[in-house]
Motif scaffolding. Structure first.
Motif, PDB file in Angstrom:
ATOM      1  N   PRO A 475       0.827  -1.216   0.000  1.00 40.56           N
ATOM      2  CA  PRO A 475       0.000   0.000   0.000  1.00 40.56           C
ATOM      3  C   PRO A 475       0.858   1.261   0.000  1.00 40.56           C
ATOM      4  CG  PRO A 475      -0.650  -1.532   1.744  1.00 40.56           C
ATOM      5  CD  PRO A 475       0.651  -2.016   1.215  1.00 40.56           C
ATOM      6  N   GLY A 476       0.206   2.394  -0.295  1.00 40.36           N
ATOM      7  CA  GLY A 476       0.865   3.681  -0.143  1.00 40.36           C
ATOM      8  C   GLY A 476       1.053   4.468  -1.420  1.00 40.36           C
ATOM      9  N   ASN A 477       0.674   3.891  -2.579  1.00 39.10           N
ATOM     10  CA  ASN A 477       0.777   4.653  -3.828  1.00 39.10           C
ATOM     11  C   ASN A 477      -0.382   4.287  -4.735  1.00 39.10           C
ATOM     12  OD1 ASN A 477       1.753   2.485  -5.914  1.00 39.10           O
ATOM     13  ND2 ASN A 477       3.034   2.172  -4.090  1.00 39.10           N
ATOM     14  N   ARG A 478      -0.622   5.132  -5.720  1.00 38.99           N
ATOM     15  CA  ARG A 478      -1.800   4.955  -6.572  1.00 38.99           C
ATOM     16  C   ARG A 478      -1.719   3.672  -7.401  1.00 38.99           C
ATOM     17  NH1 ARG A 478      -5.924   8.089  -8.084  1.00 38.99           N
ATOM     18  NH2 ARG A 478      -5.006  10.047  -7.361  1.00 38.99           N
ATOM     19  N   ILE A 479      -0.532   3.311  -7.869  1.00 44.16           N
ATOM     20  CA  ILE A 479      -0.396   2.117  -8.700  1.00 44.16           C
ATOM     21  C   ILE A 479      -0.875   0.881  -7.939  1.00 44.16           C
ATOM     22  CG2 ILE A 479       1.229   0.635  -9.925  1.00 44.16           C
ATOM     23  CD1 ILE A 479       0.732   3.369 -11.237  1.00 44.16           C
ATOM     24  N   SER A 480      -0.420   0.734  -6.705  1.00 39.49           N
ATOM     25  CA  SER A 480      -0.826  -0.425  -5.912  1.00 39.49           C
ATOM     26  C   SER A 480      -2.308  -0.358  -5.568  1.00 39.49           C
ATOM     27  CB  SER A 480       0.022  -0.523  -4.645  1.00 39.49           C
ATOM     28  OG  SER A 480      -0.094   0.646  -3.850  1.00 39.49           O
ATOM     29  N   ALA A 481      -2.831   0.843  -5.304  1.00 40.25           N
ATOM     30  CA  ALA A 481      -4.256   0.992  -4.995  1.00 40.25           C
ATOM     31  C   ALA A 481      -5.121   0.595  -6.189  1.00 40.25           C
ATOM     32  CB  ALA A 481      -4.556   2.425  -4.574  1.00 40.25           C
ATOM     33  N   LEU A 482      -4.683   0.949  -7.396  1.00 44.62           N
ATOM     34  CA  LEU A 482      -5.415   0.563  -8.601  1.00 44.62           C
ATOM     35  C   LEU A 482      -5.459  -0.956  -8.744  1.00 44.62           C
ATOM     36  CD1 LEU A 482      -4.040   3.204 -11.119  1.00 44.62           C
ATOM     37  CD2 LEU A 482      -6.464   2.785 -10.678  1.00 44.62           C
ATOM     38  N   ARG A 483      -4.325  -1.601  -8.491  1.00 43.98           N
ATOM     39  CA  ARG A 483      -4.274  -3.061  -8.624  1.00 43.98           C
ATOM     40  C   ARG A 483      -5.156  -3.738  -7.576  1.00 43.98           C
ATOM     41  NH1 ARG A 483       2.012  -2.739 -10.079  1.00 43.98           N
ATOM     42  NH2 ARG A 483       1.823  -2.871 -12.351  1.00 43.98           N
ATOM     43  N   TYR A 484      -5.149  -3.186  -6.354  1.00 43.80           N
ATOM     44  CA  TYR A 484      -6.037  -3.768  -5.340  1.00 43.80           C
ATOM     45  C   TYR A 484      -7.506  -3.551  -5.722  1.00 43.80           C
ATOM     46  CZ  TYR A 484      -8.893  -4.349  -1.242  1.00 43.80           C
ATOM     47  OH  TYR A 484      -9.906  -4.741  -0.399  1.00 43.80           O
ATOM     48  N   SER A 485      -7.844  -2.366  -6.178  1.00 41.39           N
ATOM     49  CA  SER A 485      -9.229  -2.077  -6.572  1.00 41.39           C
ATOM     50  C   SER A 485      -9.692  -3.029  -7.667  1.00 41.39           C
ATOM     51  CB  SER A 485      -9.349  -0.625  -7.052  1.00 41.39           C
ATOM     52  OG  SER A 485      -9.082   0.278  -6.011  1.00 41.39           O
ATOM     53  N   ASP A 486      -8.795  -3.285  -8.626  1.00 41.55           N
ATOM     54  CA  ASP A 486      -9.130  -4.200  -9.709  1.00 41.55           C
ATOM     55  C   ASP A 486      -9.308  -5.621  -9.181  1.00 41.55           C
ATOM     56  OD1 ASP A 486      -9.307  -4.397 -12.739  1.00 41.55           O
ATOM     57  OD2 ASP A 486      -7.817  -5.955 -12.315  1.00 41.55           O
ATOM     58  N   TRP A 487      -8.444  -6.026  -8.236  1.00 45.14           N
ATOM     59  CA  TRP A 487      -8.568  -7.350  -7.617  1.00 45.14           C
ATOM     60  C   TRP A 487      -9.907  -7.472  -6.871  1.00 45.14           C
ATOM     61  CZ3 TRP A 487      -9.437  -8.529  -2.540  1.00 45.14           C
ATOM     62  CH2 TRP A 487      -9.401  -9.888  -2.198  1.00 45.14           C
ATOM     63  N   ALA A 488     -10.262  -6.419  -6.116  1.00 48.66           N
ATOM     64  CA  ALA A 488     -11.512  -6.442  -5.343  1.00 48.66           C
ATOM     65  C   ALA A 488     -12.720  -6.544  -6.271  1.00 48.66           C
ATOM     66  CB  ALA A 488     -11.606  -5.195  -4.470  1.00 48.66           C
ATOM     67  N   MET A 489     -12.653  -5.855  -7.413  1.00 47.74           N
ATOM     68  CA  MET A 489     -13.763  -5.937  -8.367  1.00 47.74           C
ATOM     69  C   MET A 489     -13.854  -7.344  -8.964  1.00 47.74           C
ATOM     70  SD  MET A 489     -14.548  -3.691 -11.798  1.00 47.74           S
ATOM     71  CE  MET A 489     -14.712  -2.149 -10.889  1.00 47.74           C
ATOM     72  N   LYS A 490     -12.715  -7.957  -9.256  1.00 56.61           N
ATOM     73  CA  LYS A 490     -12.715  -9.317  -9.791  1.00 56.61           C
ATOM     74  C   LYS A 490     -13.351 -10.280  -8.794  1.00 56.61           C
ATOM     75  CE  LYS A 490      -9.671 -12.971 -11.530  1.00 56.61           C
ATOM     76  NZ  LYS A 490      -8.267 -13.361 -11.838  1.00 56.61           N
ATOM     77  N   ARG A 491     -12.987 -10.159  -7.516  1.00 55.11           N
ATOM     78  CA  ARG A 491     -13.567 -11.039  -6.508  1.00 55.11           C
ATOM     79  C   ARG A 491     -15.073 -10.812  -6.388  1.00 55.11           C
ATOM     80  NH1 ARG A 491     -12.210 -10.644  -0.194  1.00 55.11           N
ATOM     81  NH2 ARG A 491     -13.807  -9.039  -0.440  1.00 55.11           N
ATOM     82  N   PHE A 492     -15.500  -9.543  -6.507  1.00 56.41           N
ATOM     83  CA  PHE A 492     -16.930  -9.229  -6.453  1.00 56.41           C
ATOM     84  C   PHE A 492     -17.678  -9.963  -7.563  1.00 56.41           C
ATOM     85  CE2 PHE A 492     -20.296  -6.403  -8.215  1.00 56.41           C
ATOM     86  CZ  PHE A 492     -21.222  -6.546  -7.198  1.00 56.41           C
ATOM     87  N   PHE A 493     -17.149  -9.914  -8.775  1.00 56.38           N
ATOM     88  CA  PHE A 493     -17.823 -10.574  -9.886  1.00 56.38           C
ATOM     89  C   PHE A 493     -17.773 -12.098  -9.733  1.00 56.38           C
ATOM     90  CE2 PHE A 493     -17.975  -6.473 -11.855  1.00 56.38           C
ATOM     91  CZ  PHE A 493     -19.033  -6.559 -12.747  1.00 56.38           C
ATOM     92  N   THR A 494     -16.672 -12.610  -9.187  1.00 49.60           N
ATOM     93  CA  THR A 494     -16.585 -14.047  -8.929  1.00 49.60           C
ATOM     94  C   THR A 494     -17.682 -14.480  -7.960  1.00 49.60           C
ATOM     95  OG1 THR A 494     -14.193 -14.036  -9.298  1.00 49.60           O
ATOM     96  CG2 THR A 494     -15.106 -15.897  -8.078  1.00 49.60           C
ATOM     97  N   ASP A 495     -17.873 -13.683  -6.904  1.00 48.74           N
ATOM     98  CA  ASP A 495     -18.921 -13.985  -5.921  1.00 48.74           C
ATOM     99  C   ASP A 495     -20.314 -13.774  -6.512  1.00 48.74           C
ATOM    100  OD1 ASP A 495     -16.958 -14.570  -4.102  1.00 48.74           O
ATOM    101  OD2 ASP A 495     -17.068 -12.637  -3.056  1.00 48.74           O
ATOM    102  N   ALA A 496     -20.461 -12.703  -7.296  1.00 50.46           N
ATOM    103  CA  ALA A 496     -21.780 -12.384  -7.859  1.00 50.46           C
ATOM    104  C   ALA A 496     -22.263 -13.477  -8.807  1.00 50.46           C
ATOM    105  CB  ALA A 496     -21.719 -11.042  -8.583  1.00 50.46           C
TER     106      ALA A 496
END
Length: 657
Positions: A475-496
């Motif tokens: 954590p701590g920079n925009r690049i890593s935050a973007l990758r986490y956000s994308d990962w979280a969205m992928k998990r959301f769709f996997t669950d959905a």
């Protein structure tokens, strides 16, 4: 006879008396100086001058009451037995120096503000305060900043010297005034401040036909806070205008597609007509925090920041040339839900009288949908809960401690402690938001009623923190935050995809605004390009749409895909039906209002100016070109009409019959 001065200012309040006299005298001097400066724009009248001075004193007195009600709290609460000790002296000297410094700066600033705008402080001044870096740089380039600061400090020291000579500090420290002696004077200032807050509007000073006189009758500081509360600039006063009726007619005609019909002569109320069977799938609307189009591989980025979002784009109706209307989250919310061009000042989400508006929620309500707003932080921030709650949306948010009450006519559902595994100042991380959404959607599904859920993400925002262990980046920079956000969205769709409602649910994904869009003096056209897609549309193959379009168009376009016919008061259009000559985008900040067609951009400014530019996309440069009269009229028509309709309550639901 009772000595009013002694009653209002006991010895403990001697320094407050000195400040009050200083404030009222300097306010008078500023008003008279500005009057003399503007004398050529005023037809001199002794009676009017007395009125200006009298009204001005009234507002100055109200401003002073606010100051003393806030600053006087220390003087009232500090215990008598500690008067004059080292802590008391440090606090009094420091706070008084700071107070005088701020107001000397404010009074001197009135002259430079008047020179540029011939007005007391308004939302432009509020905007200056919000974007301090740009303002300081501008002042430094325009004036000798060290000299100005030196003068302010000298004047502040001078005020200190006068107070010292009058022995007011000594009187503050050496007295026996207890709470009973202080309650009447302090209570008086609190009551006066309360009366002004509840019953006195800044525009009540405007009793003259001459604009300069109206402005001179106001108090600069009072006007500043009135502008902050109103959150807007008066379009008619500051921007280029044309006949209001002509503007309305231009907008009405631009909104009509085949089969549509205008239903009101003084509004944009119209019937939208689509053919074919209506579909009513569930709708999950994901608004991503600060997602630039150029973060995606689809637009040339090779850093693999959003692999899941890119994969989803290939399976969706993907809008590759869609532009945000502004540079703040609440401006994006306004565009997406109210579907209106951005009016000058703050977003309507933060303005007074923004309840019972005709949002896209009303169209959804008419079609039988529930409507819910999801946010991982406390939705009171930026008045998000007030806006959504008072416009028919249920609210799911993460309230701060002791702030979970619901004052809205809709349902408020808070996150539980167990549902928040990680949060920062902005609230729960994206993973927690999506988990809460899945849980709530499962409950909604049982009602057998179609749902519309607006989900606002958080993680891609400074400080860019998120739970570790899910991705390789720290954590701590925009690049890593973007990758986490994308990962979280992928998990959301996997669950959905595991849920029974998934097959009958359309997912709309878009950004609220671009990152790196902080410049406020001109419009950076490239900083408005955001990604947008509609996934899982019934009977629709994935494809790209390259038409130039706006945030305000996305949901009206979805309604078109679903073959809905309905009545509308929104400015957004169905992108699918757009002809090449209809393609356009609204881009703006708090003060500059831009309108783009192809690579030609018209920008309206707050000095009633209008400039036409040619935008070079490769170099991201604006080159001034000859004005395009037709395009300029179209620009004015949209912004002027949007302002007029909101101001005159013509965007309210009750107008719909």
């Amino acid at each position: 006879m009772i000595n009013i001065t002694s009653l209002l200012f006991p010895k403990r309040f001697s320094l407050l008396k000195s400040f009050s006299a200083l404030f009222l005298i300097v306010s008078f001097i500023v008003r008279i100086s500005l009057y003399i400066w503007s004398i050529q724009s005023i037809e001199f009248s002794f009676v009017d001058l007395i009125k200006i001075i009298g009204i001005g004193f009234f507002f100055d007195f109200g401003t002073l009451a606010y100051i003393l009600a806030i600053y006087g709290l220390y003087w009232f609460l500090f215990p008598r037995k500690f008067y004059g000790n080292w802590l008391d002296k440090i606090l009094i000297n420091f706070t008084y120096f700071l107070l005088v410094f701020v107001f000397v700066f404010a009074f001197l600033g009135e002259f430079t503000f008047w020179e540029e705008f011939a007005r007391r402080y308004n939302f432009i001044a509020v905007d200056y305060l919000l974007y301090t870096y740009e303002v300081i740089e501008n002042i430094n380039e325009s004036y000798p900043l060290p000299l100005l600061i030196g003068i302010i400090i000298l004047l502040t020291i001078g005020a200190f010297y006068v107070a010292k000579k009058q022995d007011v500090f000594v009187e503050c420290y050496n007295n026996e005034d207890g709470y009973l002696r202080k309650i009447i004077p302090y209570g008086f200032w609190v009551i006066v401040a309360g009366v002004f807050h509840l019953y006195v509007q800044n525009n009540q000073a405007e009793i003259f036909s001459n604009r300069y006189q109206n402005e001179l009758a106001k108090s600069g500081v009072y006007s500043f806070f009135a502008a902050y509360n109103a959150n807007e600039l008066d379009y008619d006063e500051f921007y280029k205008t044309q006949s209001k009726q002509k503007s309305l007619e231009i907008v009405q005609q631009s909104l009509l597609d085949n089969g549509d019909k205008i239903l009101s002569e003084d509004n944009i109320l119209r019937s939208i007509h689509n053919t074919g069977k209506e579909h009513k799938p569930n709708i999950v609307f994901i608004c991503m925090e600060s997602m630039n189009a150029n973060f995606m591989e689809a637009f040339g980025n090779q850093e693999l920041l959003t692999p899941f979002l890119d994969s989803l784009a290939h399976k969706s109706v993907f809008y590759t040339n869609l532009q945000a209307t502004g540079t703040r989250t609440i401006r994006g919310m306004e565009a997406l839900t109210l579907a209106i061009p951005p009016t000058p000042g703050r977003s309507i989400v933060k303005r007074p009288n923004n309840n019972n508006l005709f949002t896209v929620g009303e169209i959804l309500k008419e079609k039988g949908y529930s409507r819910t707003f999801f946010y991982g932080g406390d939705g009171h921030f930026d008045n998000m809960n007030g806006y959504f709650g008072n416009n028919g949306f249920d609210i799911v948010d993460n309230p701060k401690e002791n702030n979970s009450s619901n004052e809205f006519p809709t349902q408020r559902i808070p996150f539980t402690e167990e549902e928040v595994t990680f949060e920062n100042a902005w609230g729960a991380c994206d993973g927690d938001i999506y988990n809460k959404a899945i849980k709530q959607i499962n409950i909604q599904h049982k009602s057998k009623k179609p749902f519309f859920n607006f989900i606002m993400t958080n993680t891609n925002h400074r400080p860019y923190s998120f739970p570790e262990g899910y991705i390789n980046d720290k954590p701590g920079n925009r690049i890593s935050a973007l990758r986490y956000s994308d990962w979280a969205m992928k998990r959301f769709f996997t669950d959905a995809k595991k849920q029974p409602w998934f097959k009958n649910t359309v997912f709309v994904i878009i950004s609220d605004h671009c990152a790196y869009s902080a410049g406020r003096t001109e419009l950076d056209v490239s900083s408005y390009h955001i990604p947008a897609l509609i996934y899982n549309l019934p009977n629709t193959k994935p494809h790209e749409v390259n038409k130039l379009c706006s945030q305000i168009d996305l949901l009206p376009t979805l309604f078109g895909w679903l073959n809905w016919s309905y009545e509308s008061k929104i400015f957004g259009k169905d992108i699918t039906k757009m002809k090449p000559e209809d393609e356009r985008a609204f881009i703006a900040n708090h003060r500059k209002l831009g309108y783009r067609k192809d690579n030609k951009v018209v920008i309206l400014n707050e000095l009633k100016g209008s400039k036409t530019y040619e935008w070079n996309a490769e170099e991201n440069t604006l080159t001034k070109t000859e004005s395009d009269e037709t395009l300029e009229k179209e620009t004015i028509a949209n912004y002027q009409t949007a302002y007029e309709l909101f101001k005159n309550n013509k965007l309210k639901i009750k107008e719909i019959h």
